[in-house]
Structures are given as structure tokens and as C-alpha cells.
Design an enzyme around this catalytic site. Structure first.
Site, PDB file in Angstrom:
ATOM      1  N   GLY A  43       7.958   0.035   8.495  1.00  0.00           N
ATOM      2  CA  GLY A  43       7.107   0.682   7.490  1.00  0.00           C
ATOM      3  C   GLY A  43       7.431   2.161   7.291  1.00  0.00           C
ATOM      4  N   ILE A  44       6.376   2.953   7.124  1.00  0.00           N
ATOM      5  CA  ILE A  44       6.536   4.384   6.840  1.00  0.00           C
ATOM      6  C   ILE A  44       7.237   5.089   8.007  1.00  0.00           C
ATOM      7  CG2 ILE A  44       5.234   6.530   6.488  1.00  0.00           C
ATOM      8  CD1 ILE A  44       3.105   4.818   5.000  1.00  0.00           C
ATOM      9  N   GLY A 108      -0.501   3.582  13.265  1.00  0.00           N
ATOM     10  CA  GLY A 108      -1.868   3.394  12.761  1.00  0.00           C
ATOM     11  C   GLY A 108      -2.188   1.937  12.534  1.00  0.00           C
ATOM     12  N   TYR A 171     -11.464   3.389   9.729  1.00  0.00           N
ATOM     13  CA  TYR A 171     -10.145   3.915   9.341  1.00  0.00           C
ATOM     14  C   TYR A 171     -10.287   5.292   8.681  1.00  0.00           C
ATOM     15  CZ  TYR A 171      -5.489   3.853   7.105  1.00  0.00           C
ATOM     16  OH  TYR A 171      -4.214   4.149   6.698  1.00  0.00           O
TER      17      TYR A 171
END
Ligand code: NDP
Length: 265
Positions: A43-44, A108, A171
Site C-alpha cells: 500500500g502507501i 494503520g 480511526y
């Protein structure tokens, strides 16, 4: 709230005659700098790791599995566990032969549900990974940065931390907490050539957003002025800038990468 700002003697503001040099920036060294990216295996985080590696840095990916993506080095790290974070930094420091100069707290998770249905466990698990995980990494990284008298701490938040989001109280709370974390670090360590900044992505095309239904995705896209989701590389570009010598005087900032979704927040 105590928001005392102490200007160090001789700071550019305290002494208008002092000139500020942007060349020979001491807050980050010449390449290759040592970088640790949590959740850098996909991902990121992976896009960030690749962007910094391409910029010439020595990038260590900290992942739960400890497996390295192709072309990168990795250490095992569960950011929800202090001993694991400390061990990961020690292992990374051994690999690079010195302290970590740039840390990107990217790991995360989400556990979405409405407030009334949210268990303590759902709340704690998300805050413990997203917020306390970043705190553990920043605390451990700061030891070496203080010794080196330079460093960059970059925390990956979310537009949701600024806008709020129904079904994501855990979150959103964890992500807005990162702003206070970065700004407090800036006040504590800003005088030691250490910067701490937040990047707040909007909707990025990764495993996390692939969990959305097509209808949810379409509804989100409607709200985004750019009219699309972003690619992880677009977030990585902002991180690469914050890690660069050109960003030496940026600290405590929240940089949105959200196609305009969070404008004004
Ligand atoms: P993904 O779900 O694709 O990846 C999450 C990454 O975090 C994985 O590498 C995962 O590791 C790692 N991770 C999760 N928990 C832990 C843990 N306890 N210890 C170490 N690593 C952990 O998410 P994205 O790439 O989309 O998100 C990356 C960051 O960007 C997150 O902080 C997210 O909140 C934030 N963000 C994402 C947005 C989006 O639209 N995608 C928007 C705004 C912010 P593993 O492979 O082991 O599970």
C-alpha cells in the site's frame, strides 16, 4: 491549555539580524540517509519506501511479517508492541550501521462500526496501532536523532482525522491524535534540528479502500473535488518532499494529499 512557545536565544525570530541559511541544512544529511517505514510492505507504505529508495536513501521496511518487498530490506515489527518496536529499530540500526534519520509512521488499521456498537477492544486496537504505534516509533527514533542532532519524523494521518467520519470514531480519533503528537514533538525537539510533520491522505487506492463497496466508493468520489481516488505514489511524493533538505523549515505541518476533500480543515 498550555501553549507556551519558547524561542531559543539566537533564533531567527528572536534576533532579526541573524540570517537563515537554507544551504548546508543540518536537519537532514546528504544521501543516503537511513529511513525506516512502518507498514512499508504494501500500500502507501510500500510506495513511500520505494520513493525514498529511488531518491537514494537506505530504506528499511518494518513489517509484521518481517518479509522484505523486492529490492528493499526489512525488519520484523508490530507497532502495537513496545518491545517489538524497540527491537525493530535496533535491528535496523545494525543493518545501516547507525541511527535512523528519517522515520515514517505509516502502519494503520481500521475497525469500523457505529459508536453505539463499538467495543472497547475495537477502539483500543485501532488507537494502539495508529496513534500509540506512531508514538512508540517517534520516541525510539528520537533517541538517535537527538544524538545525531538531526532527524525527520513523518506521521501518516488521514483526512478523516480532520473531517471526522461516521462509523470511524476510533480511526478518526487515532488520526487526529497524530496532529497533536507531531506538534508536541515539534515544540520539544524543533530546536534540535528535528522536524515532525503529518501527511493527511484522502482516499487512496489500496487494500484498505478496496474493502469499500462500489456504491460507497462512488459516493466518496462524488465528494472529492479531484473526482477520483489517488494512487499511493501521490502520497509518497509528499513524504519524499518532507524528508528532503528543501523541507528543513517545515515542522508541525499537516500536508493534505486529498484532491481537495478536506479543504479548510
Ligand atoms: P493497507 O491496509 O494497504 O496497509 C496497512 C499497512 O499497515 C500494512 O503494511 C500492514 O501490515 C501495516 N500494519 C497494520 N498494523 C500493523 C502493526 N500492528 N504493526 C506493523 N504494521 C502494521 O493500508 P494503506 O496503505 O491504505 O494505509 C497506510 C496508512 O495510510 C495507514 O495508516 C492508513 O490509515 C493511512 N491512510 C490510508 C488511506 C487510504 O485511502 N488508503 C487514506 C488515509 C490514510 P500487514 O501487511 O502486516 O498487515
Amino acid at each position: 491549555m498550555d501553549a507556551t512557545v519558547r524561542l531559543p536565544p539566537g533564533s531567527p525570530i528572536a534576533s532579526p539580524r541573524q540570517t537563515v541559511s537554507t544551504s548546508g541544512d543540518a536537519s537532514v544529511s546528504d544521501s543516503p540517509r537511513s529511513v525506516l517505514v512502518t507498514g512499508g510492505n504494501r500500500g502507501i507504505g510500500l510506495a513511500i519506501a520505494r520513493a525514498l529508495s529511488e531518491a537514494g536513501d537506505r530504506v528499511i521496511v518494518a513489517s509484521r511479517s518481517g518479509e522484505a518487498p523486492e529490492g528493499l530490506e526489512a525488519v520484523q515489527c508490530d507497532v502495537a508492541d513496545t518491545a517489538s518496536v524497540d527491537a525493530a529499530f535496533t535491528a535496523a540500526e545494525e543493518l545501516v550501521g547507525g541511527p535512523i534519520e528519517i522515520v515514517v509512521a505509516n502502519a494503520g488499521v481500521t475497525r469500523d462500526t457505529l459508536l453505539l456498537r463499538m467495543s472497547d477492544e475495537d477502539f483500543d486496537a485501532v488507537v494502539n496501532t495508529n496513534l500509540a504505534g506512531a508514538f512508540r516509533c517517534a520516541r525510539r527514533a528520537s533517541k538517535g536523532m537527538i544524538r545525531m542532532k538531526r532527524g525527520r519524523i513523518i506521521l501518516i494521518s488521514s483526512v478523516v482525522g480532520l473531517l471526522g467520519s461516521a462509523g470511524q470514531t476510533n480511526y478518526a480519533a487515532s488520526k487526529s491524535g497524530l496532529v497533536g503528537l507531531a506538534r508536541s514533538i515539534t515544540r520539544e525537539l524543533g530546536g534540535r534540528n528535528i522536524t515532525a510533520n503529518v501527511v493527511a491522505p484522502g482516499f487512496i487506492d489500496t487494500d484498505m479502500t478496496r474493502e469499500l463497496t462500489d456504491d460507497q466508493r462512488a459516493a466518496y468520489v462524488k465528494q472529492i473535488p479531484a473526482g477520483r481516488l489517488a494512487e499511493p505514489e501521490e502520497v509518497a511524493a509528499a513524504v519524499r518532499f518532507l524528508a528532503s533538505p528543501e523541507a528543513s523549515y517545515i515542522s508541525g505541518a499537516v500536508i493534505p494529499v486529498d484532491g481537495g476533500l478536506g479543504m479548510g480543515h
